[in-house]
Design an enzyme around this catalytic site. Sequence first.
Site, PDB file in Angstrom:
ATOM      1  N   ASP A 679       0.822  -1.204   0.000  1.00  0.00           N
ATOM      2  CA  ASP A 679       0.000   0.000   0.000  1.00  0.00           C
ATOM      3  C   ASP A 679       0.866   1.268   0.000  1.00  0.00           C
ATOM      4  O   ASP A 679       0.589   2.226  -0.706  1.00  0.00           O
ATOM      5  CB  ASP A 679      -0.925  -0.034   1.227  1.00  0.00           C
ATOM      6  CG  ASP A 679      -1.953   1.068   1.167  1.00  0.00           C
ATOM      7  OD1 ASP A 679      -2.682   1.128   0.161  1.00  0.00           O
ATOM      8  OD2 ASP A 679      -1.999   1.890   2.100  1.00  0.00           O
ATOM      9  N   LYS A 683       1.282   4.356  -2.825  1.00  0.00           N
ATOM     10  CA  LYS A 683       1.192   5.793  -2.543  1.00  0.00           C
ATOM     11  C   LYS A 683       2.453   6.522  -3.008  1.00  0.00           C
ATOM     12  O   LYS A 683       2.374   7.609  -3.592  1.00  0.00           O
ATOM     13  CB  LYS A 683       0.994   6.019  -1.046  1.00  0.00           C
ATOM     14  CG  LYS A 683      -0.379   5.560  -0.565  1.00  0.00           C
ATOM     15  CD  LYS A 683      -0.465   5.626   0.944  1.00  0.00           C
ATOM     16  CE  LYS A 683      -1.845   5.195   1.408  1.00  0.00           C
ATOM     17  NZ  LYS A 683      -1.894   4.938   2.852  1.00  0.00           N
TER      18      LYS A 683
END
Length: 816
Positions: A679, A683
């Site tokens: 994750d 980003k």
Amino acid sequence: MNVIKFGGTSVANAQNIQRSINIIKQKREKESVIVVVSALGGVTDLLLNAATQASEKQDNYKEILETVEKRHLDTVKELIPVAGQSAVLSHVKRELNRLETLMDGCSLLGELSERTKDLIVSFGEMLSSYIISEALKAQGEDAALADSRELIQTNSRFGKASVDFDATNKLIFDYYERSNKQVTVMPGFIAKSADGHTTTLGRGGSDYTAAIVAAALEVPSLEIWTDVNGIFTANPKLVKQAEPIPYITFEEAMELSHFGAKVLYAPTIQPILNKDITLHIKNTFEPEAHGSVISKVPEVKSDNPIRGISNVDNTTLITLEGPGMVGVAGFSKRLFDVISKENVSVIFITQASSEHSICLGIADNEAAKAEAAINAEFSFEIQQGKIYPAIIENGLSIIAVVGENMKNHQGLSGRMFSTLGKNNINIRAIAQGASERNISAVIDSKDVKKALNTLHETFFEDATVQLNLFVMGVGNVGERFIAQIQKQAQYLRDNLHLNVRIAGLANSRTMYFDEEGIDLENWKALLPQGEASDFDGFIKKIKALNLRNSIFVDNTASHEVAATYAQYLKSSIGVVTCNKVACSSEFSNYKYLKNLSRQYNAPFLFETNVGAGLPIIDTLKNLVASGDRVHKIQAVLSGSLNFIFNNFNDTTAFRDVVKQAMVEGYTEPDPKIDLSGVDVKRKLVILIRESGYEMEIDDIATISFLPDECMATTNNDDFLVSLEKNADHFNALYKKAADNGDRLKFVASFENGKANVGLQFIPQSHPFYNLEGKDNIVLFYTDRYADQPLIIKGAGAGADVTASGIFADVIRIGNR
Ligand code: ADP
Ligand code: ASP
Ligand code: MG
């Protein structure tokens, strides 16, 4: 003396006629009146339909006739007291029998000429005027019926005859000079040719009848009573926000009706244009409403140079072009001669300045005739290849923006076309009237409603912009988002002039739409009532609704949903998403979507992909757009990992903290996506790309802190078990950090084109050290922020802040 006209709805039945009669009585108290009436609402259509059926030997013309008969007889029975009823009923029945005989004739012959058609439809106005005059008499009025066919003389162009004004004015003048009745009723729409046949003045022509009479007698005022409060700023059936125009000039009214404002039949203004007559449009069903006053010079001037927007549907564009057109002698004259010989009305003309092409907008039902005539006229030139055969496009509409004062204002056409462009409305042709009183554009009919509404918003609605959201995903984030919209709707309207509505909602099971905006009090009950949900169906429905400023909002974490963005953008539908999948997919796909967004002028916003509601991407965009360059990024971007490492210590078990983060909604549905660093990589890659660098997610190194056994699990339960088994590993990490006085943080870094993510031991002196709870922090080192980085810090996870980040993106679009 004054002239008043009542339209079809105003005389549709006994009850409405009585309303009209009450208005007549009031007028008559002051002076005598001439009352022009339409057929009972809908009767002209019924008669035309029946006549066509009869001529095609379809027997259901008889049923239609029965309906017509019943409506008239019922009206008489309800309107006229029993004592006087029988004479009126027998007259009406006699007329209806004549009508039936005519229809039977059509059926026997299998034929319906234009002349017969006019005779048949004339029964509508003949009957209505007779019944209304008898009703007036029955109520004690000094009333008479005048036969318009004896007073209005025309040529023999059946269906839309031209008036012989010299003859007509004299007939009308002579008749009324002799008459001393207080009320004279006249049928609208119908007239007679010089050789004695019944003619009609064109659909909607009763308005015209009234104007002809008013002009012949030079009365001071003409009132047209209808079913709306005047001429509206746009067709009120299509534009909810439209409002009556209180004062308008003859020319403006003429332009609006020419371009389709049906409330006034276009030729109506012509006879009164040069007379001192004021035309008033009033509502029979709301007589106290002001209505529209139409005059040479408006009584009250408006600041807005635009008076109204109108539309004509069912339009065909005929284009004539060819390499040798400039050399064709008298080309335009020949073209217009042939068109007028065929009695085709031209609504719209545009000619390229090079004279290589000329475009005409005409009614669909005249297209075949016009095409054949044009191709015949220019057959020689077509054969020689100088001109191409006429190009025909139908299914089009014309929209026109009208205003007397437009010529004195620059930039109106720019505003008109950019408004249409922003909404992906393709313009096929443009014309500006020589009077500069209108700008008109030809567009696809399917776009008319959207075009009218968005133009209306631009020119009339105090800059209120309507945003139509289509929201997919109503989980944690989605639900909060809907709640925020509901709570803020009024504030947005009042303060930002934004009218934000949710027009579609979907979860994995059902999807629910409401063109007028879903009732957000009730969405939880409404959504399950919707149709079965599927991604393609959702797009199709949004496209079919074709609402202005449509925005797709993705509140899911789904790959399949992310794969649909391109389709939205290509239809100029904006995309707002908290789903990171698309922007962190292959660079080529990210770039493709960004390009589509630019090409189709459709916003693509994903602020919540990094740091939830924190304004990280927007800040980055502003830096880059203003010429700054990012060299280095250091960030703690996982609210979930922060939560976990802030709560993990020597008194807690790592597995339990992860479980708690899951329960409280701080992790992705699959917590491994957070713990493995995937994750954070997503980003980081988005930040790097938004900084202007090309980077793939696989180019980012991961320094993993998860043992292989944990990485290998395939579901959440197994994953939690593996965390428990490896408790020693996690405890050791904590101890090492604690012994040095450090804290554990999962850090994302980018410098000199290289990027990595991993767990780091952060000393007390570092800005990351004091990051609490689920906070995120980003340090941007740029040309301008070289020594001291630009720092953005704050809550970076959680449904509420994510929802507010999505909300902020929606508002950004509204303020665009
Ligand atoms: P009548 O039968 O009274 O002559 P019409 O049906 O011919 O009435 O005209 C009134 C209708 O015109 C309205 O009900 C409305 O639907 C339509 N209309 C279209 N454009 C406009 C406009 N700009 N302003 C008002 N009405 C309009
Ligand atoms: N009755 C005719 C029509 O429907 C004329 C009118 O109503 O103005 O077109
Ligand atoms: Mg009308």
